[in-house]
Design a protein around this motif. Structure first.
Motif, mmCIF file in Angstrom:
data_model
loop_
_atom_site.group_PDB
_atom_site.id
_atom_site.type_symbol
_atom_site.label_atom_id
_atom_site.label_comp_id
_atom_site.label_asym_id
_atom_site.label_seq_id
_atom_site.Cartn_x
_atom_site.Cartn_y
_atom_site.Cartn_z
ATOM 1 N N SER A 19 -6.076 -1.584 -1.512
ATOM 2 C CA SER A 19 -6.722 -0.498 -2.245
ATOM 3 C C SER A 19 -6.702 0.802 -1.446
ATOM 4 O O SER A 19 -6.477 1.882 -2.006
ATOM 5 C CB SER A 19 -8.153 -0.882 -2.613
ATOM 6 O OG SER A 19 -8.145 -1.961 -3.527
ATOM 7 N N VAL A 59 -3.155 2.143 -1.602
ATOM 8 C CA VAL A 59 -2.906 2.751 -2.914
ATOM 9 C C VAL A 59 -3.535 4.139 -2.953
ATOM 10 O O VAL A 59 -2.912 5.096 -3.419
ATOM 11 C CB VAL A 59 -3.429 1.851 -4.057
ATOM 12 C CG1 VAL A 59 -3.426 2.599 -5.382
ATOM 13 C CG2 VAL A 59 -2.588 0.581 -4.155
ATOM 14 N N HIS A 108 -4.151 1.083 -14.868
ATOM 15 C CA HIS A 108 -3.283 0.985 -13.687
ATOM 16 C C HIS A 108 -2.321 -0.197 -13.732
ATOM 17 O O HIS A 108 -1.324 -0.202 -13.018
ATOM 18 C CB HIS A 108 -4.113 0.973 -12.391
ATOM 19 C CG HIS A 108 -4.718 -0.353 -12.045
ATOM 20 N ND1 HIS A 108 -5.966 -0.750 -12.511
ATOM 21 C CD2 HIS A 108 -4.258 -1.365 -11.282
ATOM 22 C CE1 HIS A 108 -6.226 -1.950 -12.038
ATOM 23 N NE2 HIS A 108 -5.212 -2.355 -11.287
ATOM 24 N N ASP A 139 0.208 2.081 -7.078
ATOM 25 C CA ASP A 139 -0.068 0.637 -7.069
ATOM 26 C C ASP A 139 1.235 -0.148 -7.075
ATOM 27 O O ASP A 139 1.400 -1.104 -6.306
ATOM 28 C CB ASP A 139 -0.932 0.282 -8.277
ATOM 29 C CG ASP A 139 -1.476 -1.141 -8.230
ATOM 30 O OD1 ASP A 139 -1.807 -1.629 -7.133
ATOM 31 O OD2 ASP A 139 -1.580 -1.759 -9.304
#
Length: 163
Positions: A33, A36, A120, A138
């Motif tokens: 995360s 990203v 996403h 992502d």
């Protein structure tokens, strides 16, 4: 009654978002995360996007990734996200569920951030720039990670033959 401070705010800053996901996600997903978010910020710099929205959405996009599917279905019903979502598994469902939780339970009201989280995994027609940044960041991180893992596992001959 004690109420979580994050629930009473109109928004969330990146420091709070990082703490939120760090407390919930496995370390590998937490690091994903953050990567990203970093990638989304770099893309926002290149393509004149909103860096703060890209960073926040990037940090939070997988918050619900490992939630129980039954719990996700409850959220779909609770926030009336659409019965069509009840036919999906967690790989798709975690995006819309996460967006709903961020809006209703953590007070995030920025539509671009919420839509970037929601779509996403699937994308959609007429995506905003922030949605595109998170979608691409992502996917890039997924494929870069796959490439790194395959590269580590290859055994290179010491003296490759010349053709």
């Amino acid at each position: 009654m004690l109420v979580n401070i994050l629930e009473r705010k109109d928004s969330m800053n990146t420091k709070e978002a990082k703490k939120l996901i760090e407390n919930k996600l496995p370390e590998k997903r937490f690091k994903h995360s953050l990567r990203v978010a970093d990638t989304a910020v770099k893309l926002a710099e290149i393509y004149d996007g909103d860096k703060s929205k890209a960073e926040l959405a990037g940090i939070l996009h997988d918050y619900c990734k490992y939630d129980d599917l039954g719990k996700m279905y409850q959220i779909v019903r609770q926030y009336e996200l659409g019965n069509d979502l009840l036919s999906y598994g967690s790989e798709i469902l975690h995006g819309p569920v996460c967006a709903a939780i961020m809006e209703h339970e953590y007070g995030i009201n920025d539509e671009e951030v919420l839509m970037a989280i929601k779509y996403h995994t699937t994308g959609r027609q007429q995506m905003t720039k922030t949605e595109k940044l998170i979608f691409i960041a992502d996917k890039l991180n997924y494929y870069v990670n796959q490439f790194k893992n395959k590269s580590k596992n290859k055994i290179m001959p010491k003296n490759p033959s010349k053709s």
